[in-house]
Write a protein that holds these residues in place. Structure first.
Motif, short mmCIF file in Angstrom:
data_model
loop_
_atom_site.label_atom_id
_atom_site.label_comp_id
_atom_site.label_asym_id
_atom_site.label_seq_id
_atom_site.Cartn_x
_atom_site.Cartn_y
_atom_site.Cartn_z
N TRP A 145 0.83 -1.21 0.00
CA TRP A 145 0.00 0.00 0.00
C TRP A 145 0.86 1.27 0.00
CZ3 TRP A 145 -1.59 -4.37 2.73
CH2 TRP A 145 -2.78 -4.95 2.27
N THR A 146 2.07 1.15 -0.56
CA THR A 146 2.94 2.33 -0.64
C THR A 146 3.15 2.80 -2.09
OG1 THR A 146 4.82 0.83 -0.50
CG2 THR A 146 4.20 1.98 1.52
N TYR A 153 -6.79 2.86 -3.21
CA TYR A 153 -6.86 1.49 -2.70
C TYR A 153 -8.28 1.15 -2.25
CZ TYR A 153 -1.79 1.60 -2.79
OH TYR A 153 -0.49 1.69 -3.20
N GLY A 171 -9.33 -0.70 0.11
CA GLY A 171 -9.56 -0.74 1.56
C GLY A 171 -9.57 0.64 2.19
N GLN A 213 -7.11 2.69 2.24
CA GLN A 213 -5.79 3.10 2.72
C GLN A 213 -5.39 4.42 2.04
OE1 GLN A 213 -6.46 0.06 1.51
NE2 GLN A 213 -5.85 -1.47 3.01
N ASN A 268 -3.12 7.10 -0.01
CA ASN A 268 -2.23 6.87 -1.15
C ASN A 268 -0.81 6.63 -0.63
OD1 ASN A 268 -1.33 6.64 -3.74
ND2 ASN A 268 -2.18 8.58 -4.45
N THR A 296 -6.02 -4.98 -2.56
CA THR A 296 -5.30 -3.74 -2.87
C THR A 296 -6.07 -2.84 -3.83
OG1 THR A 296 -3.95 -4.62 -4.69
CG2 THR A 296 -3.08 -4.86 -2.44
#
Lengths: 288, 542
Positions: free
Chosen positions: B306-307, B315, B317, B319, B321, B417
């Motif tokens: 998630w990076t 994403y 979920g 998360q 960015n 993701t």
């Protein structure tokens, strides 16, 4: 073994990190600094101060050393810890987009390091544009938010619009890189348990307590959490009912640890004169 | 006069459209003298017939366009990953699907270690493990006294046993970001990010620098390559200090290594001008076996971490960015400087925002400093769509696509993701080819195991670990996949004039195979046995 203090200098590309590092290296503070930088490009040392240079290292006649850190910053920190003799203070220049806290955190984790603060350098003319840029603003806000001290560069005063931008990001107002206000703060030139060194300097407020005592660790913790916001640094040893506790405060960071007895207690505090007075500090410490 | 060796094979797949298949190849002074049948060599030549390869199928030596030298050196540690892997000696290590398996395997390693030596393991990935999170208590069952450290496959996390935590002084009083604590207030053993991992690494002797550019590391990497049929491999982010370059030159210059190495100088931080100067100085030191001069740029992180920098809607979920490792205006500055100095770039781009920004930087650089033959390469390209590939084609920018991700992480991408619809068009090799982009496909070893035939299988079938097909529309043909692991990858390294096909005049680099990959079912291409390599005419059978 004495723990090696670690400071991290963060801030976006072109903010003025190197200018600050140039000053730290060349000012007369009497400390053997080790500075890890990404690149020598802008390091600019007076030729009279240069002892030797090679591809990756600049050694100064005042005992300071500046090195490129290579691809692996943490391995480079390991090398510094293995140097004999160890330098007096380690300063790491974070790359322009890096989170300085991700680096400075090693000073809390590694028993042979001590945390000496995150300084985030902000260019007064650049910051508005950076915070408007949706692609990088979150990382810029993070750099400012984790700072113990925000240093504003390329300006003689703090413009109102810049103060307004920074206020939601950081509880303390930024300081200016003018004059000699900043480097002594960063370098922690206050030896443990002794009088404040930049004594009599009009820019600083110093305070000293010869035999500080507190009931217990929790009471000490509670007291420190209520410290005046203008104090930048507190350090020393405090006698408590649970034994001797070492205190290390840098900016927003406060660390306590139990240490062996037998050393003389003593506590010093330091702040900028326009942020805190000795009477305020004394009132805080002796009050309830 | 130098001697000529004539290899007779069951079949030779040349990747040369003028003569797609042959049975004989003649080699002199490490180069291909002739290709064809038994009479391919001119009549008056002295020829030594070599029949060792008579039952094999020969292809051009495979080219791995994106891998890292530590792929070999990691094996000095105990493997505890989820997937089966083969080590450089050829030993198969079965994947471990739960924590009990991991403990069992580590017990075996522990028993063989001298007293006092820490036990270090690698390759663990909790994304694949159901149930309990790996913790100190699990590892304490292996030993209460020997420090034990399990490195996670992403190298951002580790788990340590109590003995290893004690070395760093981590206990219930520690209040350190990254030292994870349980409900009982004691450290669980999990350490997150380098700052928290460093004190344990330092005291257990883990130094990532020792996993690259050392003589034994280069030799182990060459072994890994040989098992995969690879004769030319990259090391895509190399530090290359002066002493490192001397070592690289010495070791790659030794006869018998069997590998042509293409390291790219890591361009992270620092002044673009100085990096360009260093790259040019390195290029001047290139040899046949060591090709220097390219640089590697980092831009974002990884999708499964998630990076990666991902465009809207981000994403699934929720998360935030991802993170830039190099900010966009620095990407522009680096691209401009490299383009101006004539330095080829390999640019890491996982998320579609990172590829978008990198393409914009390449477009700006191309306008400012035109260089039609630059052949810069976007690396990974995992979320690029047809629109971005059209921009690549217009610029002459190559795409090295991370095909292995489809199998290894495809299910996770769909579920966790970026969601089903975007996962179906990930690593879009079909779109890239249709838009006229020069492509390669890669493993990013040690992230996934090196094996170009497996990578080709991924791009042809797009099957995930759960057995489903993820994005059938993006499949490519066997011919396209084999091209991507030979001439296609050679093109991205600027070596297509020297390697990548079996034709007269080129370097005699071959992959020795047990079957013909063009004649097996598409699902079976990953099972085609690799029997060894020929490197510069030198036979290396496994």
């Amino acid at each position: 073994m004495t723990r090696l203090p670690l400071s991290v200098v963060g801030g976006y590309l072109g903010a003025g990190k190197t200018t600050l590092i140039n000053r730290l290296l060349s000012e007369d503070h009497g400390l053997r600094l080790m500075v890890l930088v990404n690149d020598f490009g802008a390091i600019n040392i007076d030729a009279a101060l240069l002892a030797s240079t090679d591809e990756d290292t600049i050694a100064l006649t005042n005992g300071c050393v500046c090195c490129t850190m290579g691809a692996d910053l943490f391995m480079a920190v390991g090398d510094v810890l293995d140097r004999a003799p160890r330098p007096d203070h380690l300063i790491i220049e974070a790359s322009g987009i890096a989170d300085p806290a991700a680096i400075a955190n090693v000073a809390r984790a590694e028993p042979e390091l001590s945390y000496a603060g995150i300084v985030t350098v902000v260019d007064a003319g650049q910051i508005g544009g950076l915070l408007d840029d949706a692609q990088i603003a979150p990382q810029i806000r993070q750099q400012i938010g984790v700072a113990d001290l925000v240093v504003l560069t390329k300006t003689d005063d703090v413009p109102g619009e810049v103060a307004a931008l920074l206020a939601p990001l950081h509880p303390r107002a930024p300081v200016l890189l003018g004059g000699d206000r900043v480097t002594p703060l960063l370098l922690d030139v206050v030896p443990m348990g002794q009088r404040v060194t930049p004594s009599g300097h009009p820019a600083y407020t110093g305070w000293h307590c010869a035999c500080p005592q507190m009931r217990d660790r929790a009471a000490l913790q509670d007291k420190l959490e209520r410290r005046p916001g203008g104090i930048w640094r507190i350090k020393g040893l405090v006698q408590t009912g649970e034994g001797m506790i070492e205190v290390q405060v840098v900016g927003a960071n406060c660390e306590l640890r139990a240490v062996a007895g037998g050393q003389a207690p003593g506590l010093v505090a330091l702040g900028l004169a326009d942020r805190v007075t000795r009477a305020e500090i004394e009132g805080w410490w002796s009050g309830t | 006069m130098a001697s000529t060796t004539l290899f007779r094979c069951r079949r030779i797949i040349t990747m040369d459209p003028n003569r797609p298949e042959a049975t004989h190849v003649a080699v002199r002074e490490g180069r291909i003298l002739a290709v064809g049948d038994a009479d391919c060599v001119w009549p008056d030549q002295e020829v030594v017939q070599d029949d060792r390869l008579a039952d094999t199928v020969l292809m051009p030596g495979f080219v791995e366009g994106h891998a890292h030298m530590m792929a070999g050196a990691m094996w000095r540690y105990a493997y505890v990953g989820y997937h089966d892997r083969i080590d450089p000696e050829g030993v198969l290590h079965r994947g471990m699907t739960d924590i009990a398996d991991v403990i069992e395997r580590l017990r075996g390693h522990e028993a063989g270690l001298p007293e006092g030596q820490p036990l270090v393991a690698w390759g663990f990935d909790p994304i694949f493990i159901e149930g309990d999170r790996l913790g100190r208590a699990h590892l304490d069952r292996i030993s209460a006294t020997r420090p034990i450290v399990v490195l996670f496959s992403n190298f951002h996390l580790m788990c340590a046993n109590s003995a290893a935590l004690a070395l760093a002084g981590y206990d219930r009083h520690s209040n350190i970001e990254g030292v994870v604590k349980g409900l009982d207030g004691a450290p669980t053993g999990e350490l997150q990010e380098m700052a928290a991992m460093f004190p344990v690494m330092r005291r257990t002797g883990i130094d990532f620098r020792a996993l690259t550019q050392r003589p034994d590391v280069i030799e182990t990497y060459a072994q890994v390559c040989r098992r995969a049929g690879v004769t030319t491999a990259t090391d895509l982010f190399a530090e290359m200090e002066e002493a490192d370059v001397d070592t690289l030159l010495r070791v790659t210059g030794q006869p018998g290594l069997g590998l042509r190495l293409v390291p790219a100088l890591g361009a992270a931080g620092g002044d673009p001008e100085r990096i360009a100067e260093r790259a040019l100085a390195l290029r001047a030191r290139s040899t046949d076996r060591l090709r220097l001069g390219a640089v590697k740029l980092m831009t974002d992180g990884s999708i499964q971490g998630w990076t990666a920098r991902v465009k809207w809607p981000g994403y699934v979920g929720g998360q935030p960015n991802g993170l830039w490792n190099t900010p966009p205006d620095q990407i522009f500055a680096l691209c401009a400087a490299m383009q101006r100095h004539g330095v080829q770039m390999h640019i890491h781009v996982n998320g579609d925002e990172a590829s978008d920004v990198s393409l914009a930087a390449l477009e700006a650089a191309a306008r400012a400093h035109p260089w039609p033959g630059a052949r810069h390469v976007l690396q990974h390209c995992q979320m690029m769509g047809a629109d971005q590939f059209r921009r690549c084609a217009r610029l002459g920018v190559c795409a090295n696509i991370f095909a292995n991700h489809i199998w290894y992480f495809g299910d996770q991408h769909a579920a966790l993701t970026i969601g089903e619809d975007r996962a179906m068009r990930m690593n879009a090799a079909r779109s890239a080819l249709d838009e006229g982009v020069r492509i390669a496909i890669h493993s990013d070893a040690p992230v996934t195991p090196m094996g170009p035939l497996f990578t080709a299988w991924c791009a042809m079938n797009r099957t995930t670990m759960s057995g489903r097909v993820l994005g059938a529309a993006q499949r490519i043909t066997v011919g396209e996949a084999l091209y991507a692991i030979t001439l296609g990858a050679a093109y991205t390294l600027g070596l297509d004039g020297e390697i990548g096909s079996i034709e007269t005049g080129k370097i005699a680099d071959f992959a020795i195979l047990g079957e013909d990959p063009t004649r097996v079912a598409p699902e079976a291409i990953r099972d085609v046995p690799v029997l060894g390599t020929v490197s510069g005419g030198e036979v290396h059978l496994l």
